[in-house]
Design a protein around this motif. Structure first.
Motif, short mmCIF file in Angstrom:
data_model
loop_
_atom_site.label_atom_id
_atom_site.label_comp_id
_atom_site.label_asym_id
_atom_site.label_seq_id
_atom_site.Cartn_x
_atom_site.Cartn_y
_atom_site.Cartn_z
N ARG A 192 1.03 -1.41 0.07
CA ARG A 192 -0.02 -0.03 -0.37
C ARG A 192 0.82 1.09 -0.07
O ARG A 192 2.48 1.37 0.64
CB ARG A 192 -0.61 -0.04 1.23
N GLU A 212 -0.28 7.49 -7.02
CA GLU A 212 -0.51 7.03 -8.58
C GLU A 212 -1.07 5.90 -8.20
O GLU A 212 -2.42 5.43 -9.13
CB GLU A 212 0.08 7.26 -9.60
N GLN A 213 -0.96 4.98 -6.79
CA GLN A 213 -1.66 3.80 -6.73
C GLN A 213 -2.21 3.99 -5.67
O GLN A 213 -1.09 4.04 -5.31
CB GLN A 213 -1.31 2.60 -8.02
N ARG A 214 -2.89 3.15 -5.08
CA ARG A 214 -3.26 2.65 -3.50
C ARG A 214 -2.94 2.18 -3.65
O ARG A 214 -1.74 1.49 -2.36
CB ARG A 214 -4.76 3.38 -3.75
N GLU A 215 -2.61 0.38 -3.87
CA GLU A 215 -2.03 -0.36 -3.39
C GLU A 215 -1.51 -1.76 -5.17
O GLU A 215 -1.75 -1.13 -6.01
CB GLU A 215 -2.70 -1.43 -2.39
N MET A 216 -0.34 -2.59 -5.06
CA MET A 216 -0.67 -3.60 -5.39
C MET A 216 0.11 -4.63 -5.05
O MET A 216 0.67 -4.58 -4.32
CB MET A 216 0.80 -3.21 -6.87
N ALA A 265 6.66 2.03 -8.55
CA ALA A 265 5.49 2.67 -7.81
C ALA A 265 5.64 4.45 -8.72
O ALA A 265 6.76 5.05 -8.26
CB ALA A 265 5.17 2.30 -6.65
#
Length: 196
Positions: free
Chosen positions: A70, A86-90, A100
């Motif tokens: 996260r 730019e992304q909340r999780e991966m 990220a």
């Protein structure tokens, strides 16, 4: 004559005490200057306090095991920037090189230099989270209204799955907080938000 010997002994004793005090004070001053870099080195080596590791490349072997990452972003109130992931999780494979992205925007009318501090939670995962490249390694200067992409390349060491202390870790949160750099290009702290 006896008084002279007593006075000489007292002078020698006082000189020894004075030199001992000077040595103790000098040692304390030296330790105070060395404590910050030594503490930073300790945190980097052990991952204490969620301090991440720095690596030059990801391992060759990538595990089939995965973990969720996260992303969190904060900005100190003295820095008029917007900063967000730019992304909340991966979900990533252990040992895999990942990329990220964060974005930052200077909302003021002057150029400002910021510096990001970071950690991961749970704190015990810090020793297994390695960054290969990161905007946080250097101060960042943004021009008025400038918006930039800030990538971070990282991997999670497969050894995290073998450590009995971290086998319960299924999610790691990578957190950054941007602060105004001490030597910011625009000078002393002031509220420089447009319309402010």
């Amino acid at each position: 004559m006896a008084d002279q010997k007593h006075t000489d002994k007292t002078k020698v004793r006082n000189t020894r005490v004075l030199l001992g005090c000077v040595a103790v004070v000098g040692g304390m001053i030296g330790l105070s200057y060395a404590s910050v870099p030594l503490y930073a080195l300790f945190c980097q080596v052990t991952g204490y306090g969620g301090t991440t590791q720095v690596a030059t490349e990801a391992p060759v072997d990538v595990s089939e095991k995965t973990i969720k990452i996260r992303f969190n972003a904060d900005v100190n109130s003295k820095l008029p920037w917007q900063f967000k992931p730019e992304q909340r999780e991966m979900t990533v494979h252990l040992g895999q090189d990942n990329l990220a992205h964060y974005t930052a925007e200077n909302m003021s009318v002057k150029p400002i230099t910021g510096q990001a501090v970071y950690n991961v939670t749970p704190l015990k995962a810090g020793q297994y989270f390695s960054k290969i490249a990161c905007f946080c390694f250097d101060e960042q200067t943004l021009q008025p209204g400038q918006r930039v992409d800030m990538p971070v390349s990282f991997y999670v060491d497969p050894a995290i799955a073998e450590d009995l202390n971290t086998q319960d870790v299924k999610t790691i949160t990578l957190s950054y907080t941007f602060y105004r750099a001490e030597a910011s290009v625009e000078g002393p702290d002031s509220d420089e938000r447009q319309g402010g």
